[in-house]
Scaffold this motif. Sequence first.
Motif, PDB file in Angstrom:
ATOM      1  N   GLN A   1       1.397  -1.522   0.042  1.00  0.00           N
ATOM      2  CA  GLN A   1       0.362   0.092   0.571  1.00  0.00           C
ATOM      3  C   GLN A   1       0.637   1.418   0.424  1.00  0.00           C
ATOM      4  O   GLN A   1       0.296   2.266  -0.519  1.00  0.00           O
ATOM      5  CB  GLN A   1      -1.522   0.058   1.576  1.00  0.00           C
ATOM      6  CG  GLN A   1      -2.350  -0.777   1.434  1.00  0.00           C
ATOM      7  CD  GLN A   1      -3.160  -0.270  -0.589  1.00  0.00           C
ATOM      8  OE1 GLN A   1      -3.303   0.555  -0.498  1.00  0.00           O
ATOM      9  NE2 GLN A   1      -3.507  -1.990  -1.162  1.00  0.00           N
ATOM     10  N   GLN A   2       1.999   1.068   0.989  1.00  0.00           N
ATOM     11  CA  GLN A   2       2.745   2.160   0.764  1.00  0.00           C
ATOM     12  C   GLN A   2       3.568   2.437  -1.107  1.00  0.00           C
ATOM     13  O   GLN A   2       3.809   4.012  -0.605  1.00  0.00           O
ATOM     14  CB  GLN A   2       3.960   2.058   2.091  1.00  0.00           C
ATOM     15  CG  GLN A   2       5.043   3.740   1.584  1.00  0.00           C
ATOM     16  CD  GLN A   2       4.516   4.774   2.051  1.00  0.00           C
ATOM     17  OE1 GLN A   2       3.401   4.989   3.569  1.00  0.00           O
ATOM     18  NE2 GLN A   2       4.599   5.443   1.565  1.00  0.00           N
ATOM     19  N   ASP A   3       3.930   1.442  -1.183  1.00  0.00           N
ATOM     20  CA  ASP A   3       4.070   1.709  -2.744  1.00  0.00           C
ATOM     21  C   ASP A   3       3.668   2.336  -3.347  1.00  0.00           C
ATOM     22  O   ASP A   3       3.502   3.268  -4.580  1.00  0.00           O
ATOM     23  CB  ASP A   3       4.850  -0.059  -3.181  1.00  0.00           C
ATOM     24  CG  ASP A   3       6.058   0.045  -2.354  1.00  0.00           C
ATOM     25  OD1 ASP A   3       6.815   0.452  -1.317  1.00  0.00           O
ATOM     26  OD2 ASP A   3       6.506  -1.231  -2.565  1.00  0.00           O
ATOM     27  N   LEU A   4       2.232   1.517  -3.794  1.00  0.00           N
ATOM     28  CA  LEU A   4       1.043   2.458  -4.259  1.00  0.00           C
ATOM     29  C   LEU A   4       1.038   3.881  -4.658  1.00  0.00           C
ATOM     30  O   LEU A   4       0.722   4.230  -5.062  1.00  0.00           O
ATOM     31  CB  LEU A   4      -0.203   1.330  -3.974  1.00  0.00           C
ATOM     32  CG  LEU A   4       0.123  -0.160  -4.614  1.00  0.00           C
ATOM     33  CD1 LEU A   4      -1.627  -0.196  -4.145  1.00  0.00           C
ATOM     34  CD2 LEU A   4       0.528  -0.297  -6.129  1.00  0.00           C
TER      35      LEU A   4
ATOM     36  N   ASP B   1       3.429   5.475  -3.242  1.00  0.00           N
ATOM     37  CA  ASP B   1       3.985   6.792  -3.340  1.00  0.00           C
ATOM     38  C   ASP B   1       3.932   6.691  -4.848  1.00  0.00           C
ATOM     39  O   ASP B   1       4.618   7.799  -5.459  1.00  0.00           O
ATOM     40  CB  ASP B   1       5.528   6.136  -2.941  1.00  0.00           C
ATOM     41  CG  ASP B   1       5.716   5.608  -2.012  1.00  0.00           C
ATOM     42  OD1 ASP B   1       5.258   6.505  -0.765  1.00  0.00           O
ATOM     43  OD2 ASP B   1       6.673   5.443  -1.083  1.00  0.00           O
ATOM     44  N   ILE B   2       3.594   5.328  -5.544  1.00  0.00           N
ATOM     45  CA  ILE B   2       3.907   6.295  -6.822  1.00  0.00           C
ATOM     46  C   ILE B   2       2.802   6.942  -6.933  1.00  0.00           C
ATOM     47  O   ILE B   2       2.674   7.344  -8.151  1.00  0.00           O
ATOM     48  CB  ILE B   2       3.410   3.795  -7.786  1.00  0.00           C
ATOM     49  CG1 ILE B   2       4.132   3.560  -7.395  1.00  0.00           C
ATOM     50  CG2 ILE B   2       2.860   4.477  -8.931  1.00  0.00           C
ATOM     51  CD1 ILE B   2       4.393   2.095  -8.105  1.00  0.00           C
ATOM     52  N   GLU B   3       1.384   6.546  -6.712  1.00  0.00           N
ATOM     53  CA  GLU B   3       0.119   7.650  -7.426  1.00  0.00           C
ATOM     54  C   GLU B   3       1.262   9.609  -6.736  1.00  0.00           C
ATOM     55  O   GLU B   3       0.454   9.990  -7.619  1.00  0.00           O
ATOM     56  CB  GLU B   3      -0.689   7.469  -5.377  1.00  0.00           C
ATOM     57  CG  GLU B   3      -2.112   8.004  -6.539  1.00  0.00           C
ATOM     58  CD  GLU B   3      -2.372   8.309  -8.053  1.00  0.00           C
ATOM     59  OE1 GLU B   3      -3.313   9.105  -8.341  1.00  0.00           O
ATOM     60  OE2 GLU B   3      -2.964   6.996  -8.372  1.00  0.00           O
ATOM     61  N   ARG B   4       1.434   9.423  -5.978  1.00  0.00           N
ATOM     62  CA  ARG B   4       2.223  10.794  -5.507  1.00  0.00           C
ATOM     63  C   ARG B   4       2.638  10.963  -6.389  1.00  0.00           C
ATOM     64  O   ARG B   4       2.742  12.143  -6.548  1.00  0.00           O
ATOM     65  CB  ARG B   4       2.490  10.705  -4.156  1.00  0.00           C
ATOM     66  CG  ARG B   4       2.298  11.480  -3.062  1.00  0.00           C
ATOM     67  CD  ARG B   4       3.184  11.861  -1.809  1.00  0.00           C
ATOM     68  NE  ARG B   4       3.615  10.286  -1.497  1.00  0.00           N
ATOM     69  CZ  ARG B   4       3.136   9.498  -0.174  1.00  0.00           C
ATOM     70  NH1 ARG B   4       1.662   9.910  -0.441  1.00  0.00           N
ATOM     71  NH2 ARG B   4       3.964   8.415   0.035  1.00  0.00           N
ATOM     72  N   ALA B   5       3.683   9.916  -6.818  1.00  0.00           N
ATOM     73  CA  ALA B   5       4.884  10.432  -8.104  1.00  0.00           C
ATOM     74  C   ALA B   5       3.928  11.246  -8.565  1.00  0.00           C
ATOM     75  O   ALA B   5       4.143  11.747 -10.483  1.00  0.00           O
ATOM     76  CB  ALA B   5       5.673   9.580  -8.132  1.00  0.00           C
ATOM     77  N   ARG B   6       2.503   9.876  -9.567  1.00  0.00           N
ATOM     78  CA  ARG B   6       2.003  10.333 -10.806  1.00  0.00           C
ATOM     79  C   ARG B   6       1.457  11.754 -11.171  1.00  0.00           C
ATOM     80  O   ARG B   6       1.295  12.364 -11.912  1.00  0.00           O
ATOM     81  CB  ARG B   6       1.018   9.441 -10.970  1.00  0.00           C
ATOM     82  CG  ARG B   6      -0.156   9.182 -11.962  1.00  0.00           C
ATOM     83  CD  ARG B   6      -1.275   8.834 -12.165  1.00  0.00           C
ATOM     84  NE  ARG B   6      -2.098   8.804 -11.210  1.00  0.00           N
ATOM     85  CZ  ARG B   6      -2.781  10.062 -11.308  1.00  0.00           C
ATOM     86  NH1 ARG B   6      -3.179  11.311 -12.305  1.00  0.00           N
ATOM     87  NH2 ARG B   6      -3.549  10.563 -10.645  1.00  0.00           N
TER      88      ARG B   6
ATOM     89  N   ARG C   1       2.330  14.131  -8.506  1.00  0.00           N
ATOM     90  CA  ARG C   1       3.460  15.441  -8.805  1.00  0.00           C
ATOM     91  C   ARG C   1       3.635  15.365 -10.307  1.00  0.00           C
ATOM     92  O   ARG C   1       4.344  16.061 -11.378  1.00  0.00           O
ATOM     93  CB  ARG C   1       4.920  15.188  -8.359  1.00  0.00           C
ATOM     94  CG  ARG C   1       5.350  15.326  -6.658  1.00  0.00           C
ATOM     95  CD  ARG C   1       4.842  14.633  -5.683  1.00  0.00           C
ATOM     96  NE  ARG C   1       6.344  15.986  -5.734  1.00  0.00           N
ATOM     97  CZ  ARG C   1       7.959  15.001  -4.552  1.00  0.00           C
ATOM     98  NH1 ARG C   1       7.849  14.164  -4.600  1.00  0.00           N
ATOM     99  NH2 ARG C   1       8.208  16.255  -5.080  1.00  0.00           N
ATOM    100  N   HIS C   2       4.183  14.366 -11.148  1.00  0.00           N
ATOM    101  CA  HIS C   2       4.285  14.460 -12.242  1.00  0.00           C
ATOM    102  C   HIS C   2       3.246  15.037 -13.473  1.00  0.00           C
ATOM    103  O   HIS C   2       3.890  15.688 -13.993  1.00  0.00           O
ATOM    104  CB  HIS C   2       4.490  12.710 -13.399  1.00  0.00           C
ATOM    105  CG  HIS C   2       5.146  12.975 -14.565  1.00  0.00           C
ATOM    106  ND1 HIS C   2       4.101  13.081 -15.286  1.00  0.00           N
ATOM    107  CD2 HIS C   2       6.155  13.386 -14.815  1.00  0.00           C
ATOM    108  CE1 HIS C   2       5.178  13.208 -16.524  1.00  0.00           C
ATOM    109  NE2 HIS C   2       6.066  13.324 -16.281  1.00  0.00           N
TER     110      HIS C   2
END
Length: 170
Positions: A41-44, A46-51, A53-54
């Motif tokens: 869940q933390q990895d997901l 982080d991926i969502e946060r990166a998306r 931010r992008h």
Amino acid sequence: MNYVIDWVVASNLAAAGATLITGVSAVLAAVHVGRRQTKIQQDLADIERARIRHELFDRRMEFVRELRAFETRTKSTRNDDEFDLTEDDFRFIKMEQEAKFIFPRNLKPILDTLWDYGIEYAELAKHLKSTDLEERSSAQQKRSELRHKLEEAREEFDKMLDGVIRPFDD
């Protein structure tokens, strides 16, 4: 001393021990699975946060490109007497209003300044077509001054933007 083993008690203790071991094993397995799920869940997240931010970076860069294009149009060598607002100019004005929501609040004053100069610059367009030579000359001079102010405001924006635009500098 003669010891007698009570097999009923021993079998009950063995069953209780087996139940205890099974229960502890189940709890340990659940804790392990829970930790792995939390990590996933933390990895997901982080991926969502990166998306996000992008995506924010893309929207900010779109505004910066539009600002550069607006500045280029205002500083072009075309004859100011023939200048009229284009769809690109209106798009910049619209994007400037939206930019207040995608940039940090500390950039709001400079965005407001860019907006004010852009509107004032656009408003002078109607005076450039005036038949009154003095009004037209005054408008051309004000536009020239506004071009300089717009460039200064854009440079200030660039300085403030430097630490904001990079999406992954943490």
